[in-house]
Enzyme design. Sequence first.
Site, PDB file in Angstrom:
ATOM      1  N   ILE A   1       0.795  -1.065  -0.170  1.00 40.28           N
ATOM      2  CA  ILE A   1      -0.121  -0.017  -0.147  1.00 40.28           C
ATOM      3  C   ILE A   1       0.752   0.959  -0.074  1.00 40.28           C
ATOM      4  O   ILE A   1       0.644   2.128  -0.806  1.00 40.28           O
ATOM      5  CB  ILE A   1      -1.027  -0.126   1.077  1.00 40.28           C
ATOM      6  CG1 ILE A   1      -1.858  -1.173   1.454  1.00 40.28           C
ATOM      7  CG2 ILE A   1      -1.998   1.084   1.312  1.00 40.28           C
ATOM      8  CD1 ILE A   1      -2.615  -1.492   2.475  1.00 40.28           C
TER       9      ILE A   1
ATOM     10  N   GLY B   1       8.787  -4.965   2.326  1.00 42.75           N
ATOM     11  CA  GLY B   1       9.015  -4.432   1.256  1.00 42.75           C
ATOM     12  C   GLY B   1      10.019  -4.491   0.606  1.00 42.75           C
ATOM     13  O   GLY B   1      10.876  -5.506   0.796  1.00 42.75           O
TER      14      GLY B   1
ATOM     15  N   TYR C   1      -3.255  -8.504  16.043  1.00 39.85           N
ATOM     16  CA  TYR C   1      -3.253  -7.603  14.905  1.00 39.85           C
ATOM     17  C   TYR C   1      -4.321  -6.636  15.216  1.00 39.85           C
ATOM     18  O   TYR C   1      -3.503  -5.263  15.518  1.00 39.85           O
ATOM     19  CB  TYR C   1      -3.388  -8.295  13.577  1.00 39.85           C
ATOM     20  CG  TYR C   1      -3.805  -7.128  12.437  1.00 39.85           C
ATOM     21  CD1 TYR C   1      -2.637  -6.247  12.238  1.00 39.85           C
ATOM     22  CD2 TYR C   1      -4.834  -7.229  11.624  1.00 39.85           C
ATOM     23  CE1 TYR C   1      -2.824  -5.264  11.243  1.00 39.85           C
ATOM     24  CE2 TYR C   1      -4.799  -6.522  10.802  1.00 39.85           C
ATOM     25  CZ  TYR C   1      -4.069  -5.416  10.537  1.00 39.85           C
ATOM     26  OH  TYR C   1      -4.182  -4.539   9.439  1.00 39.85           O
TER      27      TYR C   1
ATOM     28  N   ASN D   1     -10.335  -4.150   3.032  1.00 39.83           N
ATOM     29  CA  ASN D   1      -9.281  -4.923   2.446  1.00 39.83           C
ATOM     30  C   ASN D   1      -8.677  -4.243   1.337  1.00 39.83           C
ATOM     31  O   ASN D   1      -9.229  -4.421   0.157  1.00 39.83           O
ATOM     32  CB  ASN D   1      -9.730  -6.388   2.000  1.00 39.83           C
ATOM     33  CG  ASN D   1     -10.207  -7.256   3.158  1.00 39.83           C
ATOM     34  OD1 ASN D   1     -10.895  -6.733   4.228  1.00 39.83           O
ATOM     35  ND2 ASN D   1      -9.615  -8.449   3.345  1.00 39.83           N
TER      36      ASN D   1
ATOM     37  N   HIS E   1      -2.787 -13.474   1.487  1.00 42.08           N
ATOM     38  CA  HIS E   1      -4.116 -12.700   1.061  1.00 42.08           C
ATOM     39  C   HIS E   1      -4.766 -13.390   0.041  1.00 42.08           C
ATOM     40  O   HIS E   1      -4.396 -14.045  -1.015  1.00 42.08           O
ATOM     41  CB  HIS E   1      -3.805 -11.428   0.566  1.00 42.08           C
ATOM     42  CG  HIS E   1      -3.206 -10.799   1.928  1.00 42.08           C
ATOM     43  ND1 HIS E   1      -2.047 -10.352   1.972  1.00 42.08           N
ATOM     44  CD2 HIS E   1      -3.886  -9.955   2.785  1.00 42.08           C
ATOM     45  CE1 HIS E   1      -1.838  -9.371   3.169  1.00 42.08           C
ATOM     46  NE2 HIS E   1      -2.998  -9.279   3.805  1.00 42.08           N
TER      47      HIS E   1
ATOM     48  N   ARG F   1     -10.301 -20.143   9.384  1.00 40.82           N
ATOM     49  CA  ARG F   1      -8.948 -19.559   9.947  1.00 40.82           C
ATOM     50  C   ARG F   1      -9.091 -18.811  11.525  1.00 40.82           C
ATOM     51  O   ARG F   1     -10.383 -18.238  11.696  1.00 40.82           O
ATOM     52  CB  ARG F   1      -8.333 -18.403   9.023  1.00 40.82           C
ATOM     53  CG  ARG F   1      -7.228 -18.720   8.385  1.00 40.82           C
ATOM     54  CD  ARG F   1      -6.717 -17.590   7.496  1.00 40.82           C
ATOM     55  NE  ARG F   1      -7.248 -16.328   7.682  1.00 40.82           N
ATOM     56  CZ  ARG F   1      -6.855 -15.155   6.608  1.00 40.82           C
ATOM     57  NH1 ARG F   1      -5.965 -15.558   5.683  1.00 40.82           N
ATOM     58  NH2 ARG F   1      -7.284 -14.258   6.919  1.00 40.82           N
TER      59      ARG F   1
HETATM   60  N1  UDP Z   1      -9.020 -16.392   2.551  1.00 37.31           N
HETATM   61  C1  UDP Z   1      -9.096 -17.508   1.818  1.00 37.31           C
HETATM   62  N2  UDP Z   1      -8.211 -18.321   1.316  1.00 37.31           N
HETATM   63  C2  UDP Z   1      -6.961 -17.547   1.204  1.00 37.31           C
HETATM   64  C3  UDP Z   1      -6.965 -16.391   1.707  1.00 37.31           C
HETATM   65  C4  UDP Z   1      -7.975 -15.738   2.428  1.00 37.31           C
HETATM   66  O1  UDP Z   1     -10.349 -18.120   2.047  1.00 37.31           O
HETATM   67  O2  UDP Z   1      -6.168 -18.302   0.739  1.00 37.31           O
HETATM   68  C5  UDP Z   1     -10.228 -15.828   3.283  1.00 37.31           C
HETATM   69  C6  UDP Z   1      -9.797 -15.255   4.536  1.00 37.31           C
HETATM   70  O3  UDP Z   1     -10.234 -16.219   5.493  1.00 37.31           O
HETATM   71  C7  UDP Z   1     -10.758 -14.207   4.839  1.00 37.31           C
HETATM   72  C8  UDP Z   1     -10.828 -13.517   3.247  1.00 37.31           C
HETATM   73  O4  UDP Z   1     -10.402 -14.367   2.426  1.00 37.31           O
HETATM   74  O5  UDP Z   1     -12.172 -14.362   5.351  1.00 37.31           O
HETATM   75  C9  UDP Z   1      -9.839 -12.311   3.451  1.00 37.31           C
HETATM   76  O6  UDP Z   1      -8.416 -12.733   3.847  1.00 37.31           O
HETATM   77  P1  UDP Z   1      -7.279 -11.899   3.561  1.00 37.31           P
HETATM   78  O7  UDP Z   1      -6.145 -12.765   4.227  1.00 37.31           O
HETATM   79  O8  UDP Z   1      -7.210 -11.495   2.072  1.00 37.31           O
HETATM   80  O9  UDP Z   1      -7.539 -10.449   4.278  1.00 37.31           O
HETATM   81  P2  UDP Z   1      -7.772 -10.199   5.758  1.00 37.31           P
HETATM   82  O10 UDP Z   1      -9.368  -9.859   5.754  1.00 37.31           O
HETATM   83  O11 UDP Z   1      -7.589 -11.244   6.765  1.00 37.31           O
HETATM   84  O12 UDP Z   1      -7.082  -8.931   6.300  1.00 37.31           O
END
Ligand code: UDP
Length: 323
Positions: free
Chosen positions: A12, A36, A141, A170, A187, A276
């Site tokens: 970002i 970075g 976090y 996001n 991500h 997760r």
């Molecule tokens: N997610 C997923 N598979 C992945 C990565 C993320 O299903 O390989 C889901 C994760 O559980 C969350 C959403 O996608 O619900 C966004 O996750 P990300 O890690 O991109 O961002 P966050 O919301 O955790 O900051």
Amino acid sequence: MKVLVTGGAGYIGSVCVEELLGTGHEVVVWDNLSEGHRSAVHPRAAFLQGDLADRDLLFRAALEHRPEAVIHFAGKALVPESMRDPSTYYRVNVSGGINLLDAMVQSGCRKIIFSSTCATYGIPEKVPMDESTPQKPINPYGHSKLVFEQILAWYAQIHGIIPTCLRYFNASGASAERGEHHRVETHLIPNVLLTALGQRPQVDIFGDKHATPDGTCIRDYIHVRDLASAHILALQRDKPGAFNVGTGNGHSVQQVVEAAKKVTQKNIPVRMQPARAGDPPALVAAANKLQRELGWKPVHSSLEEILTSAWCWHQTHPRGYSD
Ligand code: UDP
């Protein structure tokens, strides 16, 4: 304005530096290059390699460069990692941030735009959520970011610091030259696109029994260029404030995968995995305050433009910044 950008070599931060320079600001980037990439830093920005833990170096840098404002991106930002290793989150996001604030106080810099997060809210009682939603984080976090928001409020009162906390939803998408490349990618959107590129066998979907219509988590994906423009508008502010930065539209993990199939015209296999730890089911912004008070508008944040811009970047940078 002369702006010190911590984390300006990150995803970002580097896009924000590009937009800052494009709008006529002068930029000094501070980054320890742990996440970075040196090549992500715009060639017209000055670059200092340093760690927020290095208080003396930070003080010297602030006194030498005398920034008029700081945009503070540097920090740890992964929910799952924070559930395994809270210590690093508090050391970097809280202690590191305090060093930065003290360097600002010493060098007479008052404005700071802080990368906060919707993770400070925890599991909201209703979505979309506005800034008055109670902040009850459910992972270290989010908690570390909330603690730093609170520290900022005291520095505002005691030292006259002027903080603007931008609570990101996001971040996603890419500019033509800068995109998302983490050394270990967790991500959703990059994982989906790297699967479309054939670099991964499948996308893991973390949980399909969440309290959402299709059972997968809902997030509010905001284009990184729209996020950057919020920072540039926030530089004009002269009083403390906190703002959500999101679109008001939520998309489930399933919806993101389906939209990515359309954009990439590729098959994207998925595999169901357990939920997760620390993941709220749905996070969607009510961002009217930012629109009302700063005149901000998301202009690149349709899911299609987000995915198209990110897909374009991944295709032109298949190894990210490692090329
Ligand atoms: N997610 C997923 N598979 C992945 C990565 C993320 O299903 O390989 C889901 C994760 O559980 C969350 C959403 O996608 O619900 C966004 O996750 P990300 O890690 O991109 O961002 P966050 O919301 O955790 O900051």
